[in-house]
Design a protein around this motif. Structure first.
Motif, PDB file in Angstrom:
ATOM      1  N   LEU A 160       0.818  -1.202   0.000  1.00  0.00           N
ATOM      2  CA  LEU A 160       0.000   0.000   0.000  1.00  0.00           C
ATOM      3  C   LEU A 160       0.859   1.262   0.000  1.00  0.00           C
ATOM      4  CD1 LEU A 160      -2.702  -1.010   2.639  1.00  0.00           C
ATOM      5  CD2 LEU A 160      -2.900  -1.083   0.147  1.00  0.00           C
ATOM      6  N   LEU A 161       0.354   2.264  -0.697  1.00  0.00           N
ATOM      7  CA  LEU A 161       0.945   3.595  -0.712  1.00  0.00           C
ATOM      8  C   LEU A 161      -0.123   4.569  -0.211  1.00  0.00           C
ATOM      9  CD1 LEU A 161       3.203   5.609  -1.653  1.00  0.00           C
ATOM     10  CD2 LEU A 161       2.064   5.625  -3.891  1.00  0.00           C
ATOM     11  N   VAL A 162       0.168   5.278   0.871  1.00  0.00           N
ATOM     12  CA  VAL A 162      -0.777   6.260   1.399  1.00  0.00           C
ATOM     13  C   VAL A 162      -0.718   7.509   0.524  1.00  0.00           C
ATOM     14  CG1 VAL A 162      -1.405   7.694   3.380  1.00  0.00           C
ATOM     15  CG2 VAL A 162      -0.510   5.383   3.744  1.00  0.00           C
ATOM     16  N   CYS A 163      -1.902   7.999   0.159  1.00  0.00           N
ATOM     17  CA  CYS A 163      -2.005   9.158  -0.728  1.00  0.00           C
ATOM     18  C   CYS A 163      -2.839  10.259  -0.076  1.00  0.00           C
ATOM     19  CB  CYS A 163      -2.650   8.761  -2.062  1.00  0.00           C
ATOM     20  SG  CYS A 163      -1.751   7.478  -2.955  1.00  0.00           S
ATOM     21  N   LEU A 205      -7.106  11.346   3.183  1.00  0.00           N
ATOM     22  CA  LEU A 205      -6.272  10.152   3.213  1.00  0.00           C
ATOM     23  C   LEU A 205      -6.866   9.080   2.312  1.00  0.00           C
ATOM     24  CD1 LEU A 205      -5.431   9.961   7.023  1.00  0.00           C
ATOM     25  CD2 LEU A 205      -3.855  10.486   5.162  1.00  0.00           C
ATOM     26  N   GLY A 206      -6.058   8.618   1.383  1.00  0.00           N
ATOM     27  CA  GLY A 206      -6.440   7.533   0.490  1.00  0.00           C
ATOM     28  C   GLY A 206      -5.299   6.553   0.354  1.00  0.00           C
ATOM     29  N   TYR A 207      -5.539   5.512  -0.434  1.00  0.00           N
ATOM     30  CA  TYR A 207      -4.570   4.427  -0.572  1.00  0.00           C
ATOM     31  C   TYR A 207      -4.516   3.945  -2.012  1.00  0.00           C
ATOM     32  CZ  TYR A 207      -5.515   4.079   4.443  1.00  0.00           C
ATOM     33  OH  TYR A 207      -5.693   4.361   5.772  1.00  0.00           O
ATOM     34  N   THR A 208      -3.361   3.489  -2.395  1.00  0.00           N
ATOM     35  CA  THR A 208      -3.184   2.730  -3.630  1.00  0.00           C
ATOM     36  C   THR A 208      -2.623   1.362  -3.261  1.00  0.00           C
ATOM     37  OG1 THR A 208      -2.620   4.734  -4.858  1.00  0.00           O
ATOM     38  CG2 THR A 208      -2.060   2.648  -5.880  1.00  0.00           C
ATOM     39  N   ARG A 209      -3.299   0.325  -3.705  1.00  0.00           N
ATOM     40  CA  ARG A 209      -2.745  -1.030  -3.571  1.00  0.00           C
ATOM     41  C   ARG A 209      -2.004  -1.328  -4.865  1.00  0.00           C
ATOM     42  NH1 ARG A 209      -3.703  -6.396  -4.786  1.00  0.00           N
ATOM     43  NH2 ARG A 209      -3.343  -7.919  -3.125  1.00  0.00           N
ATOM     44  N   MET A 210      -0.689  -1.468  -4.768  1.00  0.00           N
ATOM     45  CA  MET A 210       0.176  -1.439  -5.939  1.00  0.00           C
ATOM     46  C   MET A 210       0.523  -2.834  -6.442  1.00  0.00           C
ATOM     47  SD  MET A 210       2.844   1.445  -4.491  1.00  0.00           S
ATOM     48  CE  MET A 210       3.133   0.518  -2.977  1.00  0.00           C
ATOM     49  N   GLN A 250      -5.664  11.792  -5.372  1.00  0.00           N
ATOM     50  CA  GLN A 250      -4.244  11.782  -5.711  1.00  0.00           C
ATOM     51  C   GLN A 250      -3.820  10.411  -6.209  1.00  0.00           C
ATOM     52  OE1 GLN A 250      -0.966  11.743  -2.803  1.00  0.00           O
ATOM     53  NE2 GLN A 250      -0.098  13.505  -3.865  1.00  0.00           N
ATOM     54  N   ALA A 251      -4.369   9.359  -5.609  1.00  0.00           N
ATOM     55  CA  ALA A 251      -4.035   8.016  -6.076  1.00  0.00           C
ATOM     56  C   ALA A 251      -4.364   7.866  -7.555  1.00  0.00           C
ATOM     57  CB  ALA A 251      -4.789   6.977  -5.248  1.00  0.00           C
ATOM     58  N   LEU A 252      -5.529   8.369  -7.949  1.00  0.00           N
ATOM     59  CA  LEU A 252      -5.923   8.322  -9.356  1.00  0.00           C
ATOM     60  C   LEU A 252      -4.915   9.092 -10.213  1.00  0.00           C
ATOM     61  CD1 LEU A 252      -9.610   8.917 -10.476  1.00  0.00           C
ATOM     62  CD2 LEU A 252      -7.697   9.626 -11.885  1.00  0.00           C
TER      63      LEU A 252
END
Length: 396
Positions: free
Chosen positions: A98-101, A248-253, A106-108
């Motif tokens: 995970l990357l916190v965005c 606060l959002g997330y990207t699962r990479m 912002q993740a998009l």
């Protein structure tokens, strides 16, 4: 005489301002009941827990850490907490994935930075999320809408579009989609994963509403399917389960994009706010989030039912609308000959607002009869009054 400075980037010419934001500005003044914005209800914000978490983060020597620069990937405890929630929902995840965005928006944007060159084609559900259309426009992408029905994206139409346009990316909101409220059945999720694997396609799965289900059983994320596991970027947010002001959002990479997404995040803002991450991690540790979400779902489900109960009398005869199993939105269509934008003007004069559906649609011939209602911000009594006003506007 001084020379003029150079012009802004040409790609901005194709990126329009969000009509939702413009409508929200109109409704911020006076006694307007807004069914327009996709805003979570402030009644659901766990303010006491968040307040205590900020105080704890700033107490003693902890303030040195909370107010300092941090790692790009994000707060380890926050990533671990979100990984556990994704795993419980059927998507096995480790914190390192995970990357916190700064919000899922912002993740998009980071996905666009990593994957898209100007002129690349992106497929989207038609209709789709307005801010995604803005971000794809900023990237200079060519956006193609894929037809949908009441169950969302049509797999046959998707396969045809992939073969015809050779896109790099499919953007989808499989759970309680914004703006339509639709949810993709399991069979269509399987079909999308198979098409992506067979024809070579990245999938961007945007899931901010997935934990807001009011009825029925949860479905596995597309990222959890074998055919899609190596090619799906799953993004989500704390905005709908804690508070949107935390951003606060997330990207699962996927492994293949992990290094590039981290570099893109570094270039964007180094890292998301340290103090907000510390406070969110503390709030999630203090709060029984499952119990909190149970309360949120009960509240929102009651408000959905109140909206649906009043639409028959508020909209002109011959209108249709759906019954979403969760999320925040109801999608409606007026009868032949009606125009939602014209109805909006009359509605605002009577102190109620919604969003016309045309701006969410892709292509040159949007359906002017469509509209989106958001039901979560107002009580049943306020919804009833808003629909009474809308009915008066429609009768005019």
């Amino acid at each position: 005489m001084a020379a003029d400075p150079p012009l802004p980037a040409a790609r901005l010419a194709a990126v329009a301002s969000s009509p939702v934001r413009e409508i929200l500005a109109l409704t911020a003044q006076g006694d307007v009941i807004s069914l327009a914005g996709g805003l979570p209800s402030p009644d659901t914000f766990p303010a006491d827990e968040i307040r205590a978490a900020f105080a704890e983060a700033l107490a003693g020597d902890g303030a040195r850490r909370a107010l300092q620069y941090s790692t790009t990937e994000g707060h380890p405890g926050l990533r671990a907490a979100h990984a556990r929630r994704l795993t419980a929902r059927g998507l096995p995840t480790a914190g390192e994935e995970l990357l916190v965005c700064t919000g899922s928006q912002q993740a998009l944007g980071l996905v666009c930075d990593v994957l898209l060159e100007p002129g690349d084609t992106v497929l989207v559900e038609d209709p789709t999320y307005l801010a995604a259309l803005q971000r794809f426009g900023m990237a200079g992408a060519h956006v193609v809408g894929v037809p949908c029905d009441d169950d969302g994206l049509l797999p046959d139409a998707l396969e045809t579009a992939v073969r015809e346009h050779r896109p790099k990316l499919l953007y989808t909101m499989p759970n309680f989609q914004n703006p339509s409220g639709r949810t993709l059945p399991a069979s269509r999720r399987d079909a999308i994963a198979r098409i992506a694997a067979d024809l070579g396609l990245w999938i961007l799965e945007d899931d901010p509403y997935g934990e807001l289900r009011y009825e029925g059983s949860a479905l596995p994320p597309i990222a959890a399917l074998d055919d899609a596991a190596d090619r799906t970027i799953h993004i989500s947010s704390l905005s709908k389960v804690l508070a949107p002001g935390l951003r606060l959002g997330y990207t699962r990479m996927p492994e293949a994009l992990r290094a590039q997404l981290i570099v893109a995040k570094q270039a964007a803002d180094l890292h998301t706010s340290t103090i907000d991450q510390e406070a969110a991690a503390g709030a999630m540790a203090r709060l029984d989030l499952d119990a909190h979400l149970h309360t949120v779902r009960a509240l929102y489900g009651e408000r959905r039912d109140a909206l649906l109960a009043g639409l028959h009398d508020a909209l002109p005869e011959g209108s249709t609308w759906n019954r979403p199993a969760g999320g925040m939105f109801v999608w409606a269509r007026l009868p032949e000959g009606w125009d939602a934008t014209q109805l909006l003007r009359a509605a605002i004069e009577r102190g109620v607002a919604f969003v016309p559906g045309a701006p969410f649609q892709v292509g040159t011939d949007p359906d002017p009869r469509t509209l989106r209602f958001s039901f979560v911000t107002h009580t049943p009594d306020e919804l009833a009054e808003g629909l009474r006003r809308l009915g008066a506007a429609a009768q005019r």
